[in-house]
Design a protein around this motif. Sequence first.
Motif, PDB file in Angstrom:
ATOM      1  N   MET A  44       0.827  -1.206   0.000  1.00  0.00           N
ATOM      2  CA  MET A  44       0.000   0.000   0.000  1.00  0.00           C
ATOM      3  C   MET A  44       0.865   1.260   0.000  1.00  0.00           C
ATOM      4  SD  MET A  44      -3.040  -1.138   2.636  1.00  0.00           S
ATOM      5  CE  MET A  44      -3.941   0.395   2.480  1.00  0.00           C
ATOM      6  N   LEU A  45       1.911   1.256   0.825  1.00  0.00           N
ATOM      7  CA  LEU A  45       2.809   2.416   0.868  1.00  0.00           C
ATOM      8  C   LEU A  45       3.522   2.611  -0.473  1.00  0.00           C
ATOM      9  CD1 LEU A  45       4.388   2.042   4.433  1.00  0.00           C
ATOM     10  CD2 LEU A  45       2.678   3.713   3.689  1.00  0.00           C
ATOM     11  N   GLY A  53      -0.194   9.575  -4.177  1.00  0.00           N
ATOM     12  CA  GLY A  53      -1.260   9.771  -3.195  1.00  0.00           C
ATOM     13  C   GLY A  53      -2.646   9.393  -3.647  1.00  0.00           C
ATOM     14  N   ILE A  54      -2.795   8.892  -4.882  1.00  0.00           N
ATOM     15  CA  ILE A  54      -4.134   8.569  -5.387  1.00  0.00           C
ATOM     16  C   ILE A  54      -4.701   7.318  -4.715  1.00  0.00           C
ATOM     17  CG2 ILE A  54      -5.456   7.900  -7.441  1.00  0.00           C
ATOM     18  CD1 ILE A  54      -3.560   9.573  -9.098  1.00  0.00           C
ATOM     19  N   LEU A  59     -12.189   8.320  -2.263  1.00  0.00           N
ATOM     20  CA  LEU A  59     -12.931   7.732  -3.381  1.00  0.00           C
ATOM     21  C   LEU A  59     -12.315   6.417  -3.822  1.00  0.00           C
ATOM     22  CD1 LEU A  59     -15.030   7.785  -5.643  1.00  0.00           C
ATOM     23  CD2 LEU A  59     -13.487   9.251  -6.965  1.00  0.00           C
ATOM     24  N   ASN A  60     -10.981   6.364  -3.909  1.00  0.00           N
ATOM     25  CA  ASN A  60     -10.320   5.145  -4.370  1.00  0.00           C
ATOM     26  C   ASN A  60     -10.389   4.032  -3.330  1.00  0.00           C
ATOM     27  OD1 ASN A  60      -8.722   4.021  -6.650  1.00  0.00           O
ATOM     28  ND2 ASN A  60      -7.212   3.680  -5.022  1.00  0.00           N
ATOM     29  N   VAL A  61     -10.312   4.383  -2.033  1.00  0.00           N
ATOM     30  CA  VAL A  61     -10.450   3.376  -0.978  1.00  0.00           C
ATOM     31  C   VAL A  61     -11.835   2.731  -1.054  1.00  0.00           C
ATOM     32  CG1 VAL A  61     -10.598   3.019   1.515  1.00  0.00           C
ATOM     33  CG2 VAL A  61      -8.755   4.415   0.562  1.00  0.00           C
ATOM     34  N   SER A 374      -3.284  -0.653 -12.115  1.00  0.00           N
ATOM     35  CA  SER A 374      -4.187   0.022 -13.054  1.00  0.00           C
ATOM     36  C   SER A 374      -3.991   1.528 -13.004  1.00  0.00           C
ATOM     37  CB  SER A 374      -5.646  -0.325 -12.720  1.00  0.00           C
ATOM     38  OG  SER A 374      -5.889  -1.699 -12.886  1.00  0.00           O
ATOM     39  N   LEU A 375      -3.817   2.069 -11.788  1.00  0.00           N
ATOM     40  CA  LEU A 375      -3.582   3.507 -11.654  1.00  0.00           C
ATOM     41  C   LEU A 375      -2.277   3.925 -12.319  1.00  0.00           C
ATOM     42  CD1 LEU A 375      -4.693   4.106  -7.945  1.00  0.00           C
ATOM     43  CD2 LEU A 375      -5.917   4.787 -10.016  1.00  0.00           C
ATOM     44  N   LEU A 376      -1.301   3.021 -12.327  1.00  0.00           N
ATOM     45  CA  LEU A 376      -0.011   3.319 -12.964  1.00  0.00           C
ATOM     46  C   LEU A 376      -0.047   3.112 -14.474  1.00  0.00           C
ATOM     47  CD1 LEU A 376       2.453   1.707 -10.380  1.00  0.00           C
ATOM     48  CD2 LEU A 376       2.052   4.143 -10.773  1.00  0.00           C
ATOM     49  N   GLY A 377      -1.160   2.572 -14.967  1.00  0.00           N
ATOM     50  CA  GLY A 377      -1.297   2.384 -16.403  1.00  0.00           C
ATOM     51  C   GLY A 377      -0.688   1.099 -16.930  1.00  0.00           C
TER      52      GLY A 377
END
Length: 406
Positions: A44-45, A53-54, A59-61, A374-377
Amino acid sequence: MQMPTQKITTRHSTSNETKVQPFAQMLKNNIRSYSMVIALVLIMLLFQILTEGILLRPLNVTNLILQNSYILVLAIGMMLVIITGHIDLSVGSVAAFVGALAGILMVQHQVSMVVTVIVSLLLGALIGAWQGFWIAYVKIPAFIVTLAGMLLFRGLTMVILEGQSIAPFPKSFQNISSGFIPDLFHGTDFHMFTLVIGLLLSVLLVWLEIRKRNNQKKYGFDVSPTVVFAAKLVGIVAVINIFSYVLATYEGIPNILIILATLIVVYSFVANKTIVGRHIYAIGGNEKAAQLSGVKTKRVTFWVFVNMGVLAALSGLIFAARLNAATPKAGNLFELDAIAACFIGGASAYGGIGTVSGAIIGGLVMGVMNNGMSLLGLGIDWQQAIKGLVLLAAVAFDIYNKNKAS
């Protein structure tokens, strides 16, 4: 004549003596549990930093909870199956089949949500009973039976849906997976009821931990050092209240989180505090020895698969409500995610070892990795490859520990 008397006196004096377990020994005895919690925190870190920080935004949690709820439900049932020394490859197809049936009943035939949910769960139980019969009483390996089930129910899903998706579901059904509990205190900037629930839950868990420690002292069991115990309580309170605060800054507690928490509490109690739970672990440890000890191994195995069928049906309903559609491709690879969650969470590949909380932690590890990548693409190809390596590492870690212990 004095020697026997002295022996008896010595035993009596040490039987009620509380033993403080050294920190190193405690860490060694619980390395599987602690290692996965530490791994989850580190992952997670890592993604929190990489995504700038996304990852841990409110919302993401909330999305993490909603996106992984159906896998966590499957992981709970799958853990019991794996503890008995079996596997279930059909859960994704069963989830898809039940979701398709729910769509036909609610959308096409206007059957009420309550009736549809009851019928769906009963269907899941019947499917579990069908597979459990072949596994427990006919002694066909679970791998073969559930592989056949995977093909059978995937095919039936396509047949009853005729290759088409069915949508939309009623709003009341959608709320199972996407709704939130109302704020009884009508907060403006925060969901105050969520904060109150977090505080109450903190108090309850601290009280339960203190009570557990006092009982261990009473009967002379090993206990962790006071400093470690205090740090554990502080950590529990901090995690719960930070999590509650994050949820409170968005929409509050999702309905599905209440369902998940209920399942975790109930199944943890069954696994750890009941005769049925002890029998499940006994079968996984040594089925022949359990049978000779009076455990009805066939019956227990049968009901474990019935339970898995019910949870697969529940997972299918949750996914259909989340997607707001019944589709032929629903449940694809759900079984692999659930199995991976169990092994990553500490289940043994040999059976007899595993916990419900471990399955949840394993599922969260998979969920955070999926979401972070997914957030990292990262493409789905690299995501699958990385998850495969993590699963292999988890099983290798289990085998290493087993060989080291022997």
